[in-house]
Scaffold this motif. Sequence first.
Motif, PDB file in Angstrom:
ATOM      1  N   LEU A 138       5.066 -35.145  31.544  1.00 53.71           N
ATOM      2  CA  LEU A 138       4.644 -34.880  32.926  1.00 53.71           C
ATOM      3  C   LEU A 138       4.444 -36.167  33.698  1.00 53.71           C
ATOM      4  N   LYS A 139       3.871 -37.177  33.064  1.00 50.07           N
ATOM      5  CA  LYS A 139       3.679 -38.462  33.759  1.00 50.07           C
ATOM      6  C   LYS A 139       5.016 -39.040  34.181  1.00 50.07           C
ATOM      7  N   LYS A 140       5.996 -38.982  33.306  1.00 50.53           N
ATOM      8  CA  LYS A 140       7.323 -39.503  33.619  1.00 50.53           C
ATOM      9  C   LYS A 140       7.950 -38.760  34.780  1.00 50.53           C
ATOM     10  N   GLN A 141       7.863 -37.447  34.749  1.00 53.05           N
ATOM     11  CA  GLN A 141       8.482 -36.651  35.811  1.00 53.05           C
ATOM     12  C   GLN A 141       7.767 -36.873  37.147  1.00 53.05           C
ATOM     13  N   ILE A 142       6.461 -36.931  37.131  1.00 53.98           N
ATOM     14  CA  ILE A 142       5.709 -37.144  38.377  1.00 53.98           C
ATOM     15  C   ILE A 142       5.997 -38.524  38.928  1.00 53.98           C
ATOM     16  N   GLU A 147       8.492 -41.771  43.142  1.00 58.69           N
ATOM     17  CA  GLU A 147       9.371 -42.877  43.485  1.00 58.69           C
ATOM     18  C   GLU A 147      10.510 -42.406  44.380  1.00 58.69           C
ATOM     19  N   ARG A 148      11.055 -41.204  44.116  1.00 61.56           N
ATOM     20  CA  ARG A 148      12.106 -40.649  44.968  1.00 61.56           C
ATOM     21  C   ARG A 148      11.581 -40.408  46.382  1.00 61.56           C
ATOM     22  N   ASP A 149      10.386 -39.869  46.453  1.00 58.38           N
ATOM     23  CA  ASP A 149       9.818 -39.615  47.783  1.00 58.38           C
ATOM     24  C   ASP A 149       9.589 -40.913  48.538  1.00 58.38           C
ATOM     25  N   ASN A 150       9.102 -41.931  47.872  1.00 62.08           N
ATOM     26  CA  ASN A 150       8.862 -43.212  48.525  1.00 62.08           C
ATOM     27  C   ASN A 150      10.173 -43.850  48.965  1.00 62.08           C
TER      28      ASN A 150
END
Length: 181
Positions: A138-142, A147-150
């Motif tokens: 979950l940490k990796k996916q979040i 990062e994609r949103d930023n």
Amino acid sequence: MAERTNVAIQQRVHEDPPDRSAVAIRQDIAAKRDSISEAVDKLGDRIHQTFDWHEYVAEYPAVSLGLAAGVGFLIAGMFKRHPTPQERILDAVADLTENMTDRIGGVMAGVIQKKLVSGPTLKAAATAMVAKAAVDLLKKQISAAVERDNSQLSGRPAAGSGVRMQPETNVQPSRSSTSAY
């Protein structure tokens, strides 16, 4: 024994005539010397035969071997190294430590076997490992989503999107490289 000697001396005195010549006395002394030499030689031979160890070993080999082994062990025991007090103390401490390690190991093996092999303990350990793996995923996916949103907000491609950007570099020729031409 003293009486015999005295009797023998008295008999000689009575037997020997007082008028013997010097030649007769010398012959008598030489004869007695020869008989004494023969007696001593016979006695020496008899002693030699009695104490000759070669004959004894040949006659009694098993006894000789046992006697030699016994003497060897006695001599080896005399030269045996005796430990110093410090070495004795260190040996005692080493033995004590080894005994305590064995005892504690035995007790702990029983405790570990009873506690860890039980069903609830195994379930708890398996649940903890699965939970840790899920949290890491979950940490990796979040972090990838954030990062994609930023990157969408700033106009740059995301790190996981597969698009590589060339870094901007301001490379200026150095003076040494231009003056060399």
